[in-house]
Design a protein around this motif. Structure first.
Motif, PDB file in Angstrom:
ATOM      1  N   TRP A 107       0.834  -1.210   0.000  1.00 31.08           N
ATOM      2  CA  TRP A 107       0.000   0.000   0.000  1.00 31.08           C
ATOM      3  C   TRP A 107       0.861   1.249   0.000  1.00 31.08           C
ATOM      4  N   GLU A 108       1.860   1.259   0.879  1.00 35.93           N
ATOM      5  CA  GLU A 108       2.714   2.445   0.997  1.00 35.93           C
ATOM      6  C   GLU A 108       3.455   2.708  -0.305  1.00 35.93           C
ATOM      7  N   ARG A 109       4.020   1.672  -0.893  1.00 34.39           N
ATOM      8  CA  ARG A 109       4.797   1.828  -2.124  1.00 34.39           C
ATOM      9  C   ARG A 109       3.947   2.314  -3.288  1.00 34.39           C
ATOM     10  N   PHE A 110       2.662   1.959  -3.296  1.00 30.83           N
ATOM     11  CA  PHE A 110       1.780   2.355  -4.389  1.00 30.83           C
ATOM     12  C   PHE A 110       0.895   3.552  -4.026  1.00 30.83           C
ATOM     13  N   GLY A 111       1.208   4.219  -2.895  1.00 32.94           N
ATOM     14  CA  GLY A 111       0.482   5.429  -2.527  1.00 32.94           C
ATOM     15  C   GLY A 111      -0.953   5.194  -2.104  1.00 32.94           C
ATOM     16  N   ARG A 112      -1.260   4.027  -1.558  1.00 34.37           N
ATOM     17  CA  ARG A 112      -2.616   3.720  -1.130  1.00 34.37           C
ATOM     18  C   ARG A 112      -2.829   4.036   0.344  1.00 34.37           C
ATOM     19  N   ILE A 113      -1.768   4.474   1.051  1.00 34.92           N
ATOM     20  CA  ILE A 113      -1.890   4.836   2.460  1.00 34.92           C
ATOM     21  C   ILE A 113      -0.892   5.949   2.770  1.00 34.92           C
ATOM     22  N   ASP A 114      -1.297   6.876   3.607  1.00 33.46           N
ATOM     23  CA  ASP A 114      -0.416   7.935   4.122  1.00 33.46           C
ATOM     24  C   ASP A 114      -0.465   7.900   5.638  1.00 33.46           C
ATOM     25  N   TYR A 115       0.618   8.359   6.252  1.00 36.47           N
ATOM     26  CA  TYR A 115       0.725   8.388   7.710  1.00 36.47           C
ATOM     27  C   TYR A 115       0.782   9.837   8.181  1.00 36.47           C
ATOM     28  N   HIS A 116       0.201  10.078   9.357  1.00 39.29           N
ATOM     29  CA  HIS A 116       0.136  11.438   9.898  1.00 39.29           C
ATOM     30  C   HIS A 116       0.416  11.422  11.406  1.00 39.29           C
TER      31      HIS A 116
END
Length: 171
Positions: A107-116
């Motif tokens: 998900w992270e590698r394909f931009g499907r999740i962001d962290y805040h």
């Protein structure tokens, strides 16, 4: 990608036959559903991670995880939890942590999740190291799991400075 995870989860539950264990595991299914709903309520305006869905709006994607993916995970994880040695049990737990870590890595590698707000991929993995043993504990000793979950939730609220004042309603 998120829809694929839901479809694979449903398919795995159907093909393995663990869906038959749903009545026996219903309290653990509710435990994970309530836990995710609670996360969404407590962090509504202070999200620690955020999905970027391809098909459905973000809220629908969250509900898909809450009512499909996470319950399927509980069924697959608990219905096939090994008896016997501690080593076999630990291997089962580590396997599921690795599955979750790999999916989130994609998900992270394909931009499907962001962290805040200080959350990161590594915090997610750390949480998985808590979540999977807690699911097993809930299956065996639910009240202990509820008490520990309360303190774990407070700890995460404190660590990530979730502004709990947002929960107050104006009357």
């Amino acid at each position: 990608m998120h829809l694929t995870v839901a479809a694979v989860s449903i398919l795995a539950v159907l093909l393995t036959g663990v869906w038959r264990k749903a009545p026996e595991l219903h309290t653990s299914l509710l435990y994970v559903i309530v836990g995710n709903l609670l996360y969404n309520v407590l962090t509504y305006e202070w999200v620690l991670w955020e999905f970027h869905p391809e098909v459905f709006p973000e809220a629908v994607t969250e509900l898909m995880y809450t009512f499909i993916v996470f319950p399927c995970t509980v069924l697959l994880y608990l219905a096939r939890f090994p008896e016997g040695t501690i080593g076999r049990k630990l291997l089962h737990i580590v396997f599921w942590i690795a599955v979750y870590a790999l999916v989130e890595f994609v998900w992270e590698r394909f931009g499907r999740i962001d962290y805040h707000h200080g959350w990161s991929y590594w915090w997610s993995i750390s949480f998985d190291f808590i979540m999977f043993p807690m699911l097993r504990l809930h299956q065996k000793r639910s009240w202990i799991a509820y008490v520990l979950s309360f303190f774990i939730t407070l700890t995460f609220l404190f660590l990530f400075k979730v502004p709990v004042h947002m929960l107050k309603t104006s009357m």
